[in-house]
Design a protein around this motif. Structure first.
Motif, PDB file in Angstrom:
ATOM      1  N   UNK A  96      91.495  37.927 -11.296  1.00 54.77           N
ATOM      2  CA  UNK A  96      92.749  37.305 -11.736  1.00 54.77           C
ATOM      3  C   UNK A  96      93.937  37.889 -10.991  1.00 54.77           C
ATOM      4  N   UNK A  97      94.030  39.185 -10.926  1.00 52.17           N
ATOM      5  CA  UNK A  97      95.166  39.816 -10.235  1.00 52.17           C
ATOM      6  C   UNK A  97      95.099  39.583  -8.742  1.00 52.17           C
ATOM      7  N   UNK A  98      93.911  39.636  -8.172  1.00 45.47           N
ATOM      8  CA  UNK A  98      93.777  39.455  -6.724  1.00 45.47           C
ATOM      9  C   UNK A  98      94.092  38.026  -6.299  1.00 45.47           C
ATOM     10  N   UNK A  99      93.765  37.052  -7.145  1.00 46.26           N
ATOM     11  CA  UNK A  99      94.069  35.655  -6.809  1.00 46.26           C
ATOM     12  C   UNK A  99      95.573  35.430  -6.689  1.00 46.26           C
ATOM     13  N   UNK A 100      96.334  36.045  -7.575  1.00 49.25           N
ATOM     14  CA  UNK A 100      97.790  35.895  -7.502  1.00 49.25           C
ATOM     15  C   UNK A 100      98.339  36.522  -6.225  1.00 49.25           C
ATOM     16  N   UNK A 101      97.800  37.650  -5.812  1.00 47.82           N
ATOM     17  CA  UNK A 101      98.272  38.301  -4.585  1.00 47.82           C
ATOM     18  C   UNK A 101      98.002  37.459  -3.344  1.00 47.82           C
ATOM     19  N   UNK A 127      86.460  35.177   9.241  1.00 43.81           N
ATOM     20  CA  UNK A 127      86.295  33.837   8.678  1.00 43.81           C
ATOM     21  C   UNK A 127      87.165  33.681   7.428  1.00 43.81           C
ATOM     22  N   UNK A 128      87.249  34.746   6.644  1.00 40.99           N
ATOM     23  CA  UNK A 128      88.118  34.708   5.469  1.00 40.99           C
ATOM     24  C   UNK A 128      89.561  34.462   5.880  1.00 40.99           C
ATOM     25  N   UNK A 140      86.661  38.014   1.026  1.00 39.55           N
ATOM     26  CA  UNK A 140      87.631  37.065   0.464  1.00 39.55           C
ATOM     27  C   UNK A 140      88.806  37.801  -0.143  1.00 39.55           C
ATOM     28  N   UNK A 141      88.577  38.990  -0.656  1.00 43.23           N
ATOM     29  CA  UNK A 141      89.658  39.785  -1.226  1.00 43.23           C
ATOM     30  C   UNK A 141      90.454  40.526  -0.154  1.00 43.23           C
TER      31      UNK A 141
END
Length: 555
Positions: free
Chosen positions: A404-409, A438-439, A511-512
Motif C-alpha cells: 500500500x505505501x509503496x504503490x503511493x510512492x 524492465x520494471x 517492481x518496488x
C-alpha cells in the motif's frame, strides 16, 4: 554364644585389657581375683556351689570339683585349676582357668603376676550348663586348638579337621576316609549332615561365570558393531509406495528415523551415511515424499535429494492460475477443472486481502495471489486447503513488502496495480538480471506525456494471457488493436485489469525498486544479452539483431 578372644585373631587380648577373657554366657562379667603387688599371694574369694548337669561330662576336659561354701562372705582358698600349654586363661562358662607359665620373669621376682589369678565361679543358679543338650554347641577349646570360622555355618575345629574340609575339591573325603569326623572330637555340624560336599556348587558357579562372560561379550560385540561397523541397510530401489512427511527444520538424523519408522530404510544411520557422501545430501528439503519400502540408504537419498520423490506441488514464479489449478488436479488425482470450480465459487472464503479484486473486469480474483512456493501434498490435502495456503503466503509476503505505501510512492492507484506491474515484469523478463530495467520500462510507458508509446504498454504477454496462450507470434499489431479486452495492452492505455500471473519475490522486488533509466523498449537477443532502447528507431535495429539470432538457433 561366647566370642572367644574378643579380637580379630583366635587369641584373647592382653590381660591388662578390661575386656580380657570371656565374659561368660550369663549376662554379667565373671569375677577375678585381685592381683597382689610385688608378686605376693593373691587374696581369693569363696565360690558358691553351681548347678552341674549330671548327664554331661566331657571326656577330655573333666570338670573340677568345688566344695560348697557355708556362706558367700566366708573366704577360702580354691583348688588349683588345670592349665594348658602357655599359662593362659580360658573359660568354659562354669569358671575361668589360669594356666601357670613354665618360665618366670626375672624382673618380677621370678613369679609371673598373671599366674596368681584363680578361677572365680558365679553364684548358684546364674550359670546354667549350656552344653548338656544335643543341639548345644561344643564346649570351648583351649587356645591352641581354636580356629576362626570362615563361613556362617562352620564351627570351631582343629587344624586337622580344617584340612579334611578343604580336601573335597580333590575328590577325597579327608583323613577319616569316608568324610566322618575323627573319633574323640566334636563338631558344630549336625550328625545327619555329611561334611563331604558335592560338586553342584562348583558347576553352578561355572555356569554363572560363563553366562556373565558370554553375555558381556555379546553386548560388547553388539555395541562395537553398532558404533564402528557398517549400518544395517537394504539393497536396491525398493518396492511399493509409502507417503512420508518431513517437517520443516528436520535434520538428517531425524529424517532417517522417520524413514526407518515407515519401513523405507533399514536404519537411520544408513540414510545419514548415504546423505553425507551425496553431493546434494545436505540440501534435502522438508516436504511430503512418495517413497518406496525397503530402499537402500543411497536410493532414498538419491530420490529425495533430486526432488523426484517429493510429494509436493511447486508453484513456479510466473505461472498463471490456470496452470496452478491443473497441477493441483493432477497431483491430487482429481477430475480436470475441479480446482478451477472451487476457486471460482469459493474465492471469497480463501483469505484474500481487502485490496484484492477491486476491479470488476478482473478475469480471476485469485490471479497473482497463488504465491510461488513448494506446498506439501499431505494425505489430507484438498483444493481448498492448498488454495488457502497459497493465498496466505501471498498475503504475508505482500504485507511484509507494504504494497500500500509503496504503490503511493510509485504513483500507482492501489496495491493491486503494483502487483500487476510485478506480474508484467515476471512475464516479460526472461532473465532475472533484466528485471530492474524492465520494471523501469513499464513505469516509463505509464508516464503521462509519453510520446514514444502514448501510454500504451504494447506487451505481448498481456495478449497471451487474454487469449490463454503462450506464443511469440501473437499476430499483427493492426489486428491486435481491434480487440477490445481489458487485458489487451495494444488497445487500452495503462495497466491491464489485474495481474497476468503470480510473480515471484525477485520480480516483486524489481517492481518496488526499478532501475533508473530513460528506456522505453527492450528485446532479448539471447540468454546473456537483452537490448534496451530509448527511441523506436533504435528499437527496430535491435529487433533486426533479434531476428538474426532466431535464424541461427532455428527458433
Amino acid at each position: 554364644m561366647t566370642e572367644y578372644g574378643r579380637g580379630p585373631g583366635p587369641e584373647p587380648w592382653h590381660p591388662e585389657d578390661p575386656q580380657y577373657g570371656d565374659q561368660g554366657w550369663i549376662g554379667h562379667e565373671p569375677q577375678q581375683g585381685r592381683m597382689p603387688y610385688g608378686g605376693g599371694p593373691q587374696q581369693q574369694y569363696p565360690q558358691e556351689p553351681q548347678y552341674q548337669d549330671p548327664q554331661y561330662q566331657d571326656p577330655q576336659y573333666p570338670e573340677p570339683q568345688y566344695q560348697q561354701q557355708p556362706h558367700p562372705q566366708q573366704y577360702q582358698q580354691q583348688p588349683q585349676q588345670p592349665t594348658y600349654g602357655g599359662g593362659q586363661v580360658w573359660d568354659t562358662g562354669q569358671g575361668q582357668y589360669l594356666e601357670v607359665p613354665q618360665t618366670t620373669d626375672p624382673y618380677a621376682g621370678g613369679v609371673d603376676p598373671y599366674a596368681q589369678q584363680q578361677p572365680v565361679a558365679a553364684y548358684p543358679g546364674e550359670a546354667p550348663d549350656l552344653y548338656s543338650t544335643a543341639e548345644a554347641y561344643p564346649p570351648p577349646q583351649p587356645p591352641g586348638r581354636r580356629r576362626v570360622a570362615t563361613e556362617p555355618e562352620e564351627q570351631w575345629q582343629d587344624e586337622e579337621t580344617a584340612e579334611e574340609a578343604d580336601s573335597f575339591l580333590a575328590g577325597g573325603a579327608g583323613k577319616g576316609g569316608d568324610g566322618d569326623e575323627p573319633s574323640g572330637r566334636r563338631s558344630g555340624r549336625s550328625k545327619d549332615k555329611p561334611k563331604k560336599r558335592s560338586g553342584t556348587a562348583c558347576l553352578v558357579a561355572a555356569v554363572v561365570i560363563i553366562g556373565v562372560v558370554g553375555g558381556g561379550g555379546y553386548y560388547g560385540y553388539t555395541y562395537l558393531k553398532a558404533k564402528f561397523g557398517a549400518a544395517e541397510d537394504y539393497a536396491g530401489e525398493g518396492t511399493g509406495s509409502v507417503s512420508i512427511d518431513i517437517p520443516k527444520g528436520t535434520g538428517l538424523g531425524e529424517m532417517g528415523r522417520i524413514l526407518k519408522a515407515h519401513g523405507v530404510v533399514a536404519s537411520a544411520q544408513a540414510f545419514v551415511d548415504a546423505a553425507h557422501v551425496h553431493p546434494k545430501g545436505g540440501a534435502i528439503q522438508a516436504g511430503s515424499y512418495a517413497m518406496k519400502e525397503h530402499m537402500s540408504g543411497k536410493a532414498a537419498v538419491d530420490l529425495m535429494a533430486n526432488g523426484a520423490g517429493l510429494n509436493a506441488l511447486d508453484v513456479i514464479p510466473g505461472w498463471r492460475n490456470v496452470q496452478v489449478y491443473e497441477a493441483i488436479d493432477k497431483r491430487l488425482k482429481l477430475k480436470d477443472g475441479t480446482t478451477h470450480d472451487v476457486a471460482t465459487k469459493e474465492f471469497k472464503t480463501l483469505g484474500l486481502p481487502d485490496w484484492a479484486n477491486t476491479n470488476p473486469k478482473i478475469k480471476d480474483p485469485l490471479e497473482g495471489f497463488l504465491y510461488p512456493a513448494r506446498y506439501d501434498l499431505k494425505k489430507e490435502a484438498t483444493p481448498q486447503t492448498l488454495l488457502k495456503e497459497m493465498v496466505a503466503k501471498a498475503t504475508q509476503a505482500y504485507g511484509n513488502a507494504d504494497l500500500k505505501a509503496q504503490a503511493a510512492k510509485l504513483n500507482l492507484e492501489n496495491p493491486l496495480q503494483l502487483l500487476t506491474v510485478a506480474s508484467l515484469v515476471q512475464a516479460e523478463g526472461r532473465y532475472q538480471h533484466d528485471f530492474d530495467k524492465i520494471s523501469r520500462v513499464v513505469y516509463n510507458r505509464l508516464k503521462p506525456g509519453n510520446t514514444e508509446t502514448y501510454g500504451l504498454l504494447d506487451f505481448d504477454s498481456t495478449v497471451n494471457y487474454m487469449k490463454g496462450q503462450s506464443t511469440l507470434d501473437i499476430g499483427s499489431v493492426d489486428e491486435l488493436r481491434k480487440i477490445d479486452d481489458p487485458y489487451n495492452t495494444y488497445k487500452i492505455k495503462g495497466l491491464p485489469a489485474g495481474p497476468i500471473g503470480n510473480p515471484g519475490p525477485d520480480a516483486l522486488k524489481s517492481a518496488l525498486n526499478p532501475a533508473p533509466g530513460p528506456w522505453y523498449y527492450f528485446v532479448s537477443i539471447n540468454e546473456d544479452e537483452t537490448l534496451f532502447a530509448v527511441t523506436n528507431a533504435e528499437h527496430n535495429r535491435n529487433r533486426e539483431k533479434y531476428e538474426e539470432e532466431r535464424k541461427k538457433t532455428g527458433q
